[in-house]
Write a protein that holds these residues in place. Structure first.
Motif, PDB file in Angstrom:
ATOM      1  N   SER A   1       0.830  -1.209   0.000  1.00  0.00           N
ATOM      2  CA  SER A   1       0.000   0.000   0.000  1.00  0.00           C
ATOM      3  C   SER A   1       0.862   1.255   0.000  1.00  0.00           C
ATOM      4  CB  SER A   1      -0.948  -0.003   1.206  1.00  0.00           C
ATOM      5  OG  SER A   1      -0.217   0.089   2.422  1.00  0.00           O
ATOM      6  N   LEU A   2       2.053   1.198   0.617  1.00  0.00           N
ATOM      7  CA  LEU A   2       2.952   2.356   0.629  1.00  0.00           C
ATOM      8  C   LEU A   2       3.498   2.636  -0.770  1.00  0.00           C
ATOM      9  CD1 LEU A   2       4.649   4.518   2.092  1.00  0.00           C
ATOM     10  CD2 LEU A   2       6.374   2.734   2.511  1.00  0.00           C
ATOM     11  N   ARG A   3       3.875   1.598  -1.479  1.00  0.00           N
ATOM     12  CA  ARG A   3       4.482   1.778  -2.805  1.00  0.00           C
ATOM     13  C   ARG A   3       3.505   2.349  -3.829  1.00  0.00           C
ATOM     14  NH1 ARG A   3       8.124  -3.769  -3.103  1.00  0.00           N
ATOM     15  NH2 ARG A   3       9.931  -2.967  -1.935  1.00  0.00           N
ATOM     16  N   LYS A   4       2.220   2.276  -3.540  1.00  0.00           N
ATOM     17  CA  LYS A   4       1.246   2.901  -4.437  1.00  0.00           C
ATOM     18  C   LYS A   4       1.381   4.417  -4.445  1.00  0.00           C
ATOM     19  CE  LYS A   4      -2.280  -0.732  -4.137  1.00  0.00           C
ATOM     20  NZ  LYS A   4      -3.664  -1.070  -3.713  1.00  0.00           N
ATOM     21  N   HIS A   5       2.047   4.958  -3.425  1.00  0.00           N
ATOM     22  CA  HIS A   5       2.213   6.409  -3.308  1.00  0.00           C
ATOM     23  C   HIS A   5       3.629   6.856  -3.672  1.00  0.00           C
ATOM     24  CE1 HIS A   5      -1.683   6.627  -1.233  1.00  0.00           C
ATOM     25  NE2 HIS A   5      -1.292   5.530  -0.596  1.00  0.00           N
ATOM     26  N   ILE A   6       4.431   5.917  -4.206  1.00  0.00           N
ATOM     27  CA  ILE A   6       5.806   6.226  -4.590  1.00  0.00           C
ATOM     28  C   ILE A   6       5.998   5.885  -6.059  1.00  0.00           C
ATOM     29  CG2 ILE A   6       8.253   5.760  -4.162  1.00  0.00           C
ATOM     30  CD1 ILE A   6       7.524   4.926  -1.332  1.00  0.00           C
ATOM     31  N   GLY A   7       6.488   6.859  -6.831  1.00  0.00           N
ATOM     32  CA  GLY A   7       6.791   6.632  -8.245  1.00  0.00           C
ATOM     33  C   GLY A   7       8.290   6.587  -8.457  1.00  0.00           C
ATOM     34  N   LEU A   8       8.753   5.648  -9.296  1.00  0.00           N
ATOM     35  CA  LEU A   8      10.187   5.482  -9.545  1.00  0.00           C
ATOM     36  C   LEU A   8      10.458   5.501 -11.039  1.00  0.00           C
ATOM     37  CD1 LEU A   8      13.097   4.758  -8.653  1.00  0.00           C
ATOM     38  CD2 LEU A   8      12.399   2.347  -8.693  1.00  0.00           C
ATOM     39  N   VAL A   9      11.390   6.370 -11.451  1.00  0.00           N
ATOM     40  CA  VAL A   9      11.859   6.402 -12.838  1.00  0.00           C
ATOM     41  C   VAL A   9      13.349   6.128 -12.809  1.00  0.00           C
ATOM     42  CG1 VAL A   9      12.064   7.732 -14.972  1.00  0.00           C
ATOM     43  CG2 VAL A   9      10.089   8.087 -13.473  1.00  0.00           C
ATOM     44  N   GLN A  10      13.768   5.026 -13.427  1.00  0.00           N
ATOM     45  CA  GLN A  10      15.163   4.615 -13.380  1.00  0.00           C
ATOM     46  C   GLN A  10      15.917   5.036 -14.635  1.00  0.00           C
ATOM     47  OE1 GLN A  10      13.701   0.534 -12.618  1.00  0.00           O
ATOM     48  NE2 GLN A  10      15.252   0.450 -11.016  1.00  0.00           N
ATOM     49  N   GLN A  11      17.227   4.870 -14.574  1.00  0.00           N
ATOM     50  CA  GLN A  11      18.072   5.214 -15.716  1.00  0.00           C
ATOM     51  C   GLN A  11      17.702   4.360 -16.929  1.00  0.00           C
ATOM     52  OE1 GLN A  11      22.248   4.777 -14.930  1.00  0.00           O
ATOM     53  NE2 GLN A  11      22.865   5.315 -16.986  1.00  0.00           N
ATOM     54  N   GLU A  12      17.497   3.080 -16.713  1.00  0.00           N
ATOM     55  CA  GLU A  12      17.070   2.176 -17.781  1.00  0.00           C
ATOM     56  C   GLU A  12      15.665   1.704 -17.447  1.00  0.00           C
ATOM     57  OE1 GLU A  12      16.893   0.381 -21.266  1.00  0.00           O
ATOM     58  OE2 GLU A  12      18.599   1.592 -20.628  1.00  0.00           O
ATOM     59  N   PRO A  13      14.631   2.296 -18.072  1.00  0.00           N
ATOM     60  CA  PRO A  13      13.244   1.959 -17.721  1.00  0.00           C
ATOM     61  C   PRO A  13      12.936   0.484 -17.945  1.00  0.00           C
ATOM     62  CG  PRO A  13      13.336   3.894 -19.155  1.00  0.00           C
ATOM     63  CD  PRO A  13      14.706   3.300 -19.147  1.00  0.00           C
ATOM     64  N   ALA A  14      12.189  -0.091 -17.038  1.00  0.00           N
ATOM     65  CA  ALA A  14      11.794  -1.494 -17.153  1.00  0.00           C
ATOM     66  C   ALA A  14      10.451  -1.562 -17.882  1.00  0.00           C
ATOM     67  CB  ALA A  14      11.698  -2.129 -15.772  1.00  0.00           C
ATOM     68  N   LEU A  15      10.507  -1.642 -19.214  1.00  0.00           N
ATOM     69  CA  LEU A  15       9.281  -1.724 -20.008  1.00  0.00           C
ATOM     70  C   LEU A  15       8.939  -3.184 -20.279  1.00  0.00           C
ATOM     71  CD1 LEU A  15       9.641   1.153 -22.635  1.00  0.00           C
ATOM     72  CD2 LEU A  15       8.694   1.221 -20.339  1.00  0.00           C
ATOM     73  N   LEU A  16       7.648  -3.468 -20.308  1.00  0.00           N
ATOM     74  CA  LEU A  16       7.166  -4.817 -20.567  1.00  0.00           C
ATOM     75  C   LEU A  16       7.090  -5.062 -22.067  1.00  0.00           C
ATOM     76  CD1 LEU A  16       4.227  -4.730 -18.000  1.00  0.00           C
ATOM     77  CD2 LEU A  16       6.545  -5.540 -17.604  1.00  0.00           C
ATOM     78  N   ALA A  17       7.212  -6.326 -22.478  1.00  0.00           N
ATOM     79  CA  ALA A  17       7.175  -6.674 -23.893  1.00  0.00           C
ATOM     80  C   ALA A  17       5.725  -6.702 -24.385  1.00  0.00           C
ATOM     81  CB  ALA A  17       7.849  -8.021 -24.125  1.00  0.00           C
ATOM     82  N   THR A  18       5.068  -5.576 -24.283  1.00  0.00           N
ATOM     83  CA  THR A  18       3.687  -5.440 -24.739  1.00  0.00           C
ATOM     84  C   THR A  18       3.552  -4.063 -25.378  1.00  0.00           C
ATOM     85  OG1 THR A  18       1.376  -5.523 -24.036  1.00  0.00           O
ATOM     86  CG2 THR A  18       2.954  -4.639 -22.446  1.00  0.00           C
ATOM     87  N   ASN A  19       2.317  -3.557 -25.544  1.00  0.00           N
ATOM     88  CA  ASN A  19       2.176  -2.270 -26.222  1.00  0.00           C
ATOM     89  C   ASN A  19       2.340  -1.088 -25.252  1.00  0.00           C
ATOM     90  OD1 ASN A  19      -0.448  -1.748 -24.997  1.00  0.00           O
ATOM     91  ND2 ASN A  19      -1.289  -3.232 -26.430  1.00  0.00           N
ATOM     92  N   ILE A  20       2.412   0.109 -25.815  1.00  0.00           N
ATOM     93  CA  ILE A  20       2.666   1.312 -25.018  1.00  0.00           C
ATOM     94  C   ILE A  20       1.541   1.556 -24.022  1.00  0.00           C
ATOM     95  CG2 ILE A  20       2.871   3.833 -25.142  1.00  0.00           C
ATOM     96  CD1 ILE A  20       4.318   3.472 -27.808  1.00  0.00           C
ATOM     97  N   TYR A  21       0.305   1.340 -24.464  1.00  0.00           N
ATOM     98  CA  TYR A  21      -0.849   1.597 -23.596  1.00  0.00           C
ATOM     99  C   TYR A  21      -0.764   0.751 -22.324  1.00  0.00           C
ATOM    100  CZ  TYR A  21      -5.723   2.105 -22.108  1.00  0.00           C
ATOM    101  OH  TYR A  21      -6.859   2.356 -21.372  1.00  0.00           O
ATOM    102  N   GLU A  22      -0.472  -0.530 -22.470  1.00  0.00           N
ATOM    103  CA  GLU A  22      -0.422  -1.422 -21.306  1.00  0.00           C
ATOM    104  C   GLU A  22       0.787  -1.112 -20.425  1.00  0.00           C
ATOM    105  OE1 GLU A  22      -0.677  -5.437 -22.633  1.00  0.00           O
ATOM    106  OE2 GLU A  22      -2.760  -5.263 -23.271  1.00  0.00           O
ATOM    107  N   ASN A  23       1.876  -0.627 -21.029  1.00  0.00           N
ATOM    108  CA  ASN A  23       3.038  -0.238 -20.242  1.00  0.00           C
ATOM    109  C   ASN A  23       2.714   0.953 -19.342  1.00  0.00           C
ATOM    110  OD1 ASN A  23       5.906  -1.475 -20.530  1.00  0.00           O
ATOM    111  ND2 ASN A  23       5.016  -1.675 -22.572  1.00  0.00           N
ATOM    112  N   ILE A  24       1.976   1.927 -19.873  1.00  0.00           N
ATOM    113  CA  ILE A  24       1.582   3.078 -19.053  1.00  0.00           C
ATOM    114  C   ILE A  24       0.539   2.657 -18.018  1.00  0.00           C
ATOM    115  CG2 ILE A  24       0.538   5.376 -19.091  1.00  0.00           C
ATOM    116  CD1 ILE A  24       1.653   5.735 -21.906  1.00  0.00           C
ATOM    117  N   LEU A  25      -0.412   1.823 -18.445  1.00  0.00           N
ATOM    118  CA  LEU A  25      -1.493   1.372 -17.562  1.00  0.00           C
ATOM    119  C   LEU A  25      -0.960   0.601 -16.356  1.00  0.00           C
ATOM    120  CD1 LEU A  25      -4.629   1.237 -17.333  1.00  0.00           C
ATOM    121  CD2 LEU A  25      -4.507  -0.958 -18.537  1.00  0.00           C
ATOM    122  N   PHE A  26       0.232   0.023 -16.496  1.00  0.00           N
ATOM    123  CA  PHE A  26       0.831  -0.733 -15.402  1.00  0.00           C
ATOM    124  C   PHE A  26       1.027   0.131 -14.157  1.00  0.00           C
ATOM    125  CE2 PHE A  26       4.518  -2.782 -13.267  1.00  0.00           C
ATOM    126  CZ  PHE A  26       3.970  -4.039 -13.098  1.00  0.00           C
TER     127      PHE A  26
END
Length: 301
Positions: A134-159
């Protein structure tokens, strides 16, 4: 003839089995390691039912007298009674040489690890007493090398936010300065990014990752070298995006390129796990022989 055929077929089967023996042994060892990982229990349970459920986060973050070393390297001390504080809605930039402990600060705030001693506090509460999921729902993390899923852009953002509407996803993409380039793609938001986002450029991947973080609408935004791997033009675009995304949020920024953190409310210079300087850019730059001034000069040589 029958005996000859039986002997021949048996010999072939035995020979094939013997040839596969090394692979069979390797697969058995691999299977054992897989079950060893599956059976391993983490010291940190993100769904601990005993932890306090977090509904709202103001955004005050403090590390108080923290001592820390990684479990795999107990002989290497990362922090020695580190004390660090950033108030709600303000930005804190961490600078210093590689290995000084900048990324470890973010790892402790996300609670990837627990400190050996001392406290990591959010809104004055020890995060070890909170329900981590529940705490991590209030924390956003942007890393040097983004961890994108092997799916489309919409689902990557929706994650970033489970159950978000399409309009929320598009609005997050606009805030992250990603909507224009996504709309220009042949399949738009349905464009597949490939394994790890290989179909997108570095700047595009960063903006998708920022859109995911913005969609979560976190009270605390953690930026770990979010622009260091980009060219000058992409860095400028992503930096504008980050500046827009940080408004109204507590932000902790790690950067090697000091030009990206001059507007931070507070800058802390780390060296060997200790804060040796702290203050605003204008305050630190006045100290001609200070560590921050020396870093600035080195980058302008």
């Amino acid at each position: 003839m029958k005996s000859f055929l039986v002997i021949t077929m048996t010999a072939l089967a035995v020979a094939e089995t013997i040839a596969l023996t090394p692979e069979i042994v390797k697969s058995g060892q691999a299977l054992a390691s897989v079950f060893e990982i599956l059976d391993r229990e983490s010291r940190i349970n993100p769904e601990d039912p005993q932890g306090e459920h977090v509904d709202n986060v103001k955004g005050d973050v403090e590390l108080r007298n923290v001592e820390f070393h990684y479990p795999s390297r107990p002989e290497v001390t990362i922090f020695k009674r580190l004390t660090l504080e950033v108030h709600s809605g303000q930005s804190l930039a961490l600078v210093g040489s590689s290995g000084s402990g900048k990324s470890s600060v973010i790892a402790l705030i996300e609670r990837f690890y627990d400190p050996v001693s001392g406290y990591v506090l959010i809104d004055g509460k020890d995060i070890r007493r909170m329900n981590l999921k529940s705490l991590r729902k209030h924390i956003g993390l942007v890393q040097q090398e983004p961890a994108l899923l092997a799916t489309n852009i919409y689902e990557n953002i929706l994650f970033g936010k489970e159950g978000a509407s399409e309009s929320e996803v598009i609005e997050a993409a606009k805030t992250a300065n990603a909507h224009n380039f996504i709309s220009a793609l042949p399949d738009g938001y349905k464009t597949y990014v490939g394994e790890g986002g290989v179909q997108l450029s570095g700047g595009q991947k960063q903006r998708v990752a920022i859109a995911r973080a913005v969609l979560k609408n976190p009270a605390i935004l953690l930026l770990d070298e979010a622009t260091s791997a980009l060219d000058a033009l992409s860095e400028h675009i992503v930096q504008e995006t980050l500046n827009r995304s940080m408004q109204g949020r507590t932000s902790i920024i790690i950067a090697h390129r000091l030009s990206t953190i001059t507007n931070a409310n507070k800058i802390a210079v780390l060296e060997d796990g200790i804060i040796i300087e702290q203050g605003s850019h204008s305050d630190l730059i006045r100290k001609q022989d200070g560590a921050y001034s020396k870093l600035i000069k080195l980058q302008h040589i």
